[in-house]
Enzyme design. Structure first.
Site, PDB file in Angstrom:
ATOM      1  N   CYS A 299     -47.142   6.948 -34.779  1.00  0.00           N
ATOM      2  CA  CYS A 299     -47.623   5.825 -35.862  1.00  0.00           C
ATOM      3  C   CYS A 299     -48.089   6.432 -37.201  1.00  0.00           C
ATOM      4  CB  CYS A 299     -48.376   4.796 -35.147  1.00  0.00           C
ATOM      5  SG  CYS A 299     -49.837   5.454 -34.166  1.00  0.00           S
ATOM      6  N   HIS A 400     -53.785   2.610 -32.694  1.00  0.00           N
ATOM      7  CA  HIS A 400     -52.566   2.449 -33.506  1.00  0.00           C
ATOM      8  C   HIS A 400     -52.793   2.780 -35.003  1.00  0.00           C
ATOM      9  CE1 HIS A 400     -48.376   1.531 -34.362  1.00  0.00           C
ATOM     10  NE2 HIS A 400     -48.858   0.275 -34.929  1.00  0.00           N
ATOM     11  N   ASP A 415     -46.913  -2.098 -40.927  1.00  0.00           N
ATOM     12  CA  ASP A 415     -47.158  -1.739 -39.410  1.00  0.00           C
ATOM     13  C   ASP A 415     -45.660  -1.362 -38.771  1.00  0.00           C
ATOM     14  OD1 ASP A 415     -47.637  -1.304 -36.568  1.00  0.00           O
ATOM     15  OD2 ASP A 415     -48.597  -3.171 -36.478  1.00  0.00           O
TER      16      ASP A 415
END
Length: 463
Positions: A299, A400, A415
């Site tokens: 991520c 995250h 995202d």
């Protein structure tokens, strides 16, 4: 109309009432929807004889990868998820039809790790739960304080295990269990899926705080009755928001599954298939917006590329930065020991510095009105993120990295766990998004700015 020009390959695990219905739908309606049935597996293969074409019968569950499925649908028993869920995710996305399996925390973690490792998503069928999306939205907004789900039917409709298996009804209506859903699931694995779906829809309460009630009612010979009761926190005048829904689901005498639930499962399958291309609530990605999707635990890499709107970094580049940051360390502290990513903030800051940019920590004590968004190239957030489950979420949190960026005058949430960029709109939309994220208490915000903006401090409004 098909969702994709190349058909999605679907496998079915379980050939009871639900499995038979899904197989029938896939064979008759699948082709026009872009869905191809590639296998059917059942613990007792003989049950498929004469109704499932031999070429579609999968005799060995361990061989499902040879059929190259895109989506595997489990409608068999929670044990299948316990025993094989993580392995299935190696080959395909997984639609869990027995969410009571997720009350087991070891299974929950195995699915989480497998999903991150192999890049496949986990979806949960809503079953007989009415108002799933409303519960999830209310929970996400912090407006849910209690949730109670009661399921009542004739005693012949229960498949109970452990201590519950020996409980006998003492009258026309007997409460067999009342308490946390986590405690009910192993005792009634096939009769607690509605409660489990509620626990997943409300991760702030989860399996330990959502209350499940199981009732044996001799008057309900051909019906399952589900009552959902929820309330929010008290308002300024002490009154709370409350909802009570009552659902009567016709069923065959002694059946575990109601008629309406069968229809709902087909919709869940279609929703999972569509979810592999488009997340709920996300906008189709405009051609001008660059958006990388989640792979492994990368991520941080995705957030960097998304905020910079081009593919500048890779896992190899991030690993090289880790080596430069800790050249003498045998176990590098800036990434996962498993080699799957999970890079820390030092890697992100070093990567931005290499591009002539800077990362500035936002002091959460400042009012967001002081943030000079026009002077900020983009934002990278570090926040707790739930397990991806399509429409629902597991009650677990992991750190995250998420990028926010303006493109052509519109701000987007980029995202990497989203199927497509989410439109936030103008500056007010970004500030509202940041306020909600910071309100969680565990969110940190990095401002991505030029060196000049960093030196002058012009990312902060002084008027």
């Amino acid at each position: 109309m098909a969702f994709n020009t190349v058909p999605r390959k679907v496998g079915i695990l379980g050939y009871g009432r639900l499995g038979q219905s899904l197989v029938s739908h896939l064979l008759t309606q699948g082709p026009e929807l872009g869905l191809e049935l590639v296998f059917v597996w059942n613990r007792d293969p003989g049950r498929m004889a004469g109704s499932v074409p031999p070429t579609l019968q999968l005799q060995n569950l361990a061989a499902l990868g040879e059929r190259h499925p895109d989506l595997v649908v489990e409608v068999a028993h929670p044990k299948i998820i316990h025993e094989s869920g993580a392995e299935i995710l190696r080959y395909a996305n997984l639609l869990v039809g027995s969410p009571s399996a997720l009350a087991d925390q070891a299974t929950e973690r195995q699915l989480l790790e497998a999903s991150h490792c192999w890049g496949h998503a986990v979806f949960v069928a809503r079953g007989a739960l009415w108002g799933t999306e409303d519960i999830a939205r209310l929970d996400k907004a912090g407006g849910l304080q209690s949730l109670r789900v009661t399921m009542a039917t004739h005693p012949d409709g229960f498949r109970l295990e452990g201590p519950l298996a020996t409980v006998h009804s003492t009258g026309p209506r007997t409460v067999l269990y009342e308490g946390p859903v986590r405690g009910l699931c192993p005792l009634a694995p096939r009769n607690s899926n509605t409660m489990a779906a509620a626990a997943l829809a409300a991760p702030s309460l989860g399996f330990d705080r959502v209350i499940g009630v199981l009732v044996a009612d001799f008057s309900l010979k051909d019906m399952h009755v589900v009552d959902v009761e929820l309330s929010g926190p008290p308002g300024p005048k002490g009154r709370s928001f409350a909802v009570h829904t009552h659902r009567e689901n016709p069923s065959e005498p002694g059946a575990v599954t109601g008629s309406a639930t069968i229809t709902t499962f087909w919709r869940s399958l279609l929703g999972a298939e569509h979810g592999m291309s488009q997340a709920p609530g996300a906008q189709p990605s405009p051609p001008s917006v660059y958006h990388e999707r989640q792979r492994l635990e990368l991520c941080a890499v995705h957030a960097l590329n998304n905020v910079l709107q081009q593919q500048l970094f890779s896992q190899e580049a991030a690993d090289e930065i880790c080596k430069r940051l800790a050249p003498d360390s045998r176990l590098n502290p800036h990434r996962s020991l498993l080699g799957t990513g999970n890079y820390d903030v030092n890697v992100i800051m070093a990567a931005l510095q290499g591009q002539g940019l800077a990362a500035v920590w936002w002091d959460r004590r400042r009012p967001l009105s002081q943030l000079a968004l026009p002077r900020v190239l983009g934002l990278i957030l570090n926040l707790p993120s739930p397990v991806s489950l399509g429409l629902l979420s597991l009650p677990l949190r992991r750190r995250h990295w998420v990028a926010l960026r303006q493109v052509d005058g519109v701000y987007y949430n980029l995202d990497s766990k989203l199927r497509a960029p989410e439109v936030l709109g103008n500056e007010d939309g970004v500030r509202a998004f940041l306020a909600a994220a910071l309100a969680q208490g565990l969110c940190e915000v990095l401002l991505v700015v030029t060196k000049e903006v960093e030196e002058k401090g012009s990312w902060l409004r002084t008027d």
